[in-house]
Design an enzyme around this catalytic site. Structure first.
Site, PDB file in Angstrom:
ATOM      1  N   ARG A  89       0.840  -1.210   0.000  1.00  0.00           N
ATOM      2  CA  ARG A  89       0.000   0.000   0.000  1.00  0.00           C
ATOM      3  C   ARG A  89       0.874   1.258   0.000  1.00  0.00           C
ATOM      4  NH1 ARG A  89      -5.492  -0.944   1.161  1.00  0.00           N
ATOM      5  NH2 ARG A  89      -5.892   1.196   1.748  1.00  0.00           N
ATOM      6  N   HIS A 105      -6.193   8.311  11.883  1.00  0.00           N
ATOM      7  CA  HIS A 105      -5.903   6.879  11.712  1.00  0.00           C
ATOM      8  C   HIS A 105      -4.426   6.605  11.459  1.00  0.00           C
ATOM      9  CE1 HIS A 105     -10.432   6.004  10.671  1.00  0.00           C
ATOM     10  NE2 HIS A 105     -10.209   6.207  11.952  1.00  0.00           N
ATOM     11  N   PRO A 165     -19.992  11.467  -4.135  1.00  0.00           N
ATOM     12  CA  PRO A 165     -20.843  11.147  -5.299  1.00  0.00           C
ATOM     13  C   PRO A 165     -22.137  10.435  -4.915  1.00  0.00           C
ATOM     14  CG  PRO A 165     -18.608  10.235  -5.565  1.00  0.00           C
ATOM     15  CD  PRO A 165     -18.709  10.765  -4.164  1.00  0.00           C
TER      16      PRO A 165
HETATM   17  N1  APR Z   1     -14.771  11.975  -4.346  1.00  0.00           N
HETATM   18  C1  APR Z   1     -15.446  12.038  -3.182  1.00  0.00           C
HETATM   19  N2  APR Z   1     -15.896  10.948  -2.543  1.00  0.00           N
HETATM   20  C2  APR Z   1     -15.690   9.763  -3.119  1.00  0.00           C
HETATM   21  C3  APR Z   1     -14.997   9.616  -4.340  1.00  0.00           C
HETATM   22  C4  APR Z   1     -14.531  10.796  -4.967  1.00  0.00           C
HETATM   23  N3  APR Z   1     -13.863  10.768  -6.125  1.00  0.00           N
HETATM   24  N4  APR Z   1     -14.934   8.305  -4.649  1.00  0.00           N
HETATM   25  C5  APR Z   1     -15.541   7.655  -3.649  1.00  0.00           C
HETATM   26  N5  APR Z   1     -16.008   8.529  -2.729  1.00  0.00           N
HETATM   27  C6  APR Z   1     -16.722   8.245  -1.481  1.00  0.00           C
HETATM   28  C7  APR Z   1     -17.527   6.974  -1.466  1.00  0.00           C
HETATM   29  O1  APR Z   1     -18.823   7.208  -2.013  1.00  0.00           O
HETATM   30  C8  APR Z   1     -17.575   6.655   0.020  1.00  0.00           C
HETATM   31  O2  APR Z   1     -18.675   7.284   0.655  1.00  0.00           O
HETATM   32  O3  APR Z   1     -15.737   8.063  -0.486  1.00  0.00           O
HETATM   33  C9  APR Z   1     -16.276   7.275   0.559  1.00  0.00           C
HETATM   34  C10 APR Z   1     -15.214   6.266   0.953  1.00  0.00           C
HETATM   35  O4  APR Z   1     -15.699   5.534   2.016  1.00  0.00           O
HETATM   36  P1  APR Z   1     -14.781   4.508   2.822  1.00  0.00           P
HETATM   37  O5  APR Z   1     -14.077   3.613   1.863  1.00  0.00           O
HETATM   38  O6  APR Z   1     -15.672   3.897   3.844  1.00  0.00           O
HETATM   39  O7  APR Z   1     -13.666   5.425   3.445  1.00  0.00           O
HETATM   40  P2  APR Z   1     -13.635   6.185   4.832  1.00  0.00           P
HETATM   41  O8  APR Z   1     -14.958   6.803   5.131  1.00  0.00           O
HETATM   42  O9  APR Z   1     -12.428   7.036   4.790  1.00  0.00           O
HETATM   43  O10 APR Z   1     -13.396   4.988   5.825  1.00  0.00           O
HETATM   44  C11 APR Z   1     -13.051   5.238   7.135  1.00  0.00           C
HETATM   45  O11 APR Z   1     -12.413   2.918   7.377  1.00  0.00           O
HETATM   46  O12 APR Z   1     -11.456   1.777   5.641  1.00  0.00           O
HETATM   47  C12 APR Z   1     -11.283   2.118   6.982  1.00  0.00           C
HETATM   48  O13 APR Z   1      -9.558   2.896   8.392  1.00  0.00           O
HETATM   49  C13 APR Z   1     -10.072   2.999   7.088  1.00  0.00           C
HETATM   50  O14 APR Z   1      -9.853   5.375   7.466  1.00  0.00           O
HETATM   51  C14 APR Z   1     -10.658   4.390   6.885  1.00  0.00           C
HETATM   52  C15 APR Z   1     -12.004   4.264   7.597  1.00  0.00           C
END
Ligand code: APR
Length: 281
Positions: free
Chosen positions: A72, A121, A246
């Site tokens: 990663r 994190h 989105p």
């Molecule tokens: N622009 C904005 N948002 C986006 C885009 C984009 N180009 N592409 C995807 N997304 C959104 C998705 O729709 C989703 O709601 O980003 C979000 C990503 O969600 P997660 O994968 O759940 O990420 P996150 O909320 O950061 O997760 C929190 O969980 O995976 C663990 O520890 C990890 O820090 C992370 C935590």
């Protein structure tokens, strides 16, 4: 995202003095950094990231977990900040009291111009001893193993391919280095599922959210707690919340404005809506 929504969000941003920008994996999606919920590639396909990112997984198989995080980290090194990261930096340049809080473990905010985001994190770039917590050098900072040919040419800047001559470690399980102090295995400096968030970062995030006059939440599913509570703290204390995503999330209901779209497009447009003369990156 419609014109009136963007105009309203721009008005809220232009009126703010102490905004918080709260980011998740979607912030880095357009830089090509895969989220935990994306399909894994290569030989990592058969592993579930949510099962690799735990203290129990590291205890059971340190080489598997260290190798996955090194893969990663190499992926992030090759990635570049996207226009969304630069737009966040433009907001902080305009409003120096802006606090950027991220759940991401990449370094794309820093490389995009935000020098000190609050990291809830942890970071892929801050390994430490799994026993005594002593900070450990990154593997690429260690002297190369005996017999490694000297790198040729000048090293390339971060975000470019690994310098020629530096061997790309094999993708797969990798024995973690030993701590220089106590000899225990070094672990990634990230927060795993089931672990507490770093208290200084969490306190700084809650304080900033409680004192902000606008919270901009970008690219987070708002499903992973306690980080997901940060926008709720701001909303409860009366700050408007603007969301960039989105798709709908559980935060939709508390948002003053939902800007549906990718961060790399919406954030520069938002900066231009707030300050038509701005260089949005
Ligand atoms: N622009 C904005 N948002 C986006 C885009 C984009 N180009 N592409 C995807 N997304 C959104 C998705 O729709 C989703 O709601 O980003 C979000 C990503 O969600 P997660 O994968 O759940 O990420 P996150 O909320 O950061 O997760 C929190 O969980 O995976 C663990 O520890 C990890 O820090 C992370 C935590």
């Amino acid at each position: 995202m419609t014109g009136p929504e963007l105009a309203e969000a721009g008005r809220l941003l232009a009126a703010a003095r102490r905004p918080v920008v709260f980011t998740g994996a979607g912030m880095s999606a357009e830089s090509g950094v895969p989220t935990f919920r994306d399909a894994q590639t290569g030989l990592w396909q058969r592993y579930d990231p949510q099962e690799l990112a735990t203290p129990a997984a590291f205890r059971a198989d340190p080489a598997l977990v260290w190798g996955w995080y090194e893969a990663r980290r190499r992926g992030v090194r090759r990635a570049l900040p996207n226009p969304g990261h630069r737009a966040v930096a433009a907001i902080q340049a305009r409003l120096p009291a802006t606090v950027v809080i991220t759940q991401n473990v990449d370094d794309l905010h820093e490389r995009g111009g935000v020098p000190a985001p609050v990291r809830l994190h942890g970071s892929l770039f801050a390994p430490r001893c799994s026993a005594c917590a002593r900070p450990a050098p990154l593997p690429s900072d260690l002297p190369p193993p005996a017999g490694t040919p000297e790198p040729r040419g000048t090293p390339e800047p971060r975000g470019e391919p690994e310098p020629r001559g530096e061997p790309e470690p094999q993708d797969g399980p990798l024995t973690p280095p030993a701590c220089a102090g106590c000899g225990a295995p070094v672990r990634p400096g990230v927060v795993w599922f089931g672990e507490a968030l770093p208290s200084a970062a969490l306190d700084a995030a809650v304080e900033a959210a409680a004192g902000c006059d606008l919270l901009l939440t970008v690219g987070t599913s708002a499903l992973v707690h306690p980080a997901a509570e940060i926008p709720l703290v701001a909303a409860r204390l009366g700050a408007p919340v603007v969301q960039v995503n989105p798709v709908p999330t559980p935060l939709d209901a508390i948002c003053a404005v939902n800007l549906r779209g990718p961060a790399g497009e919406v954030l520069p447009a938002l900066v231009r809506a707030a300050w038509p003369d701005a260089d949005a990156g």
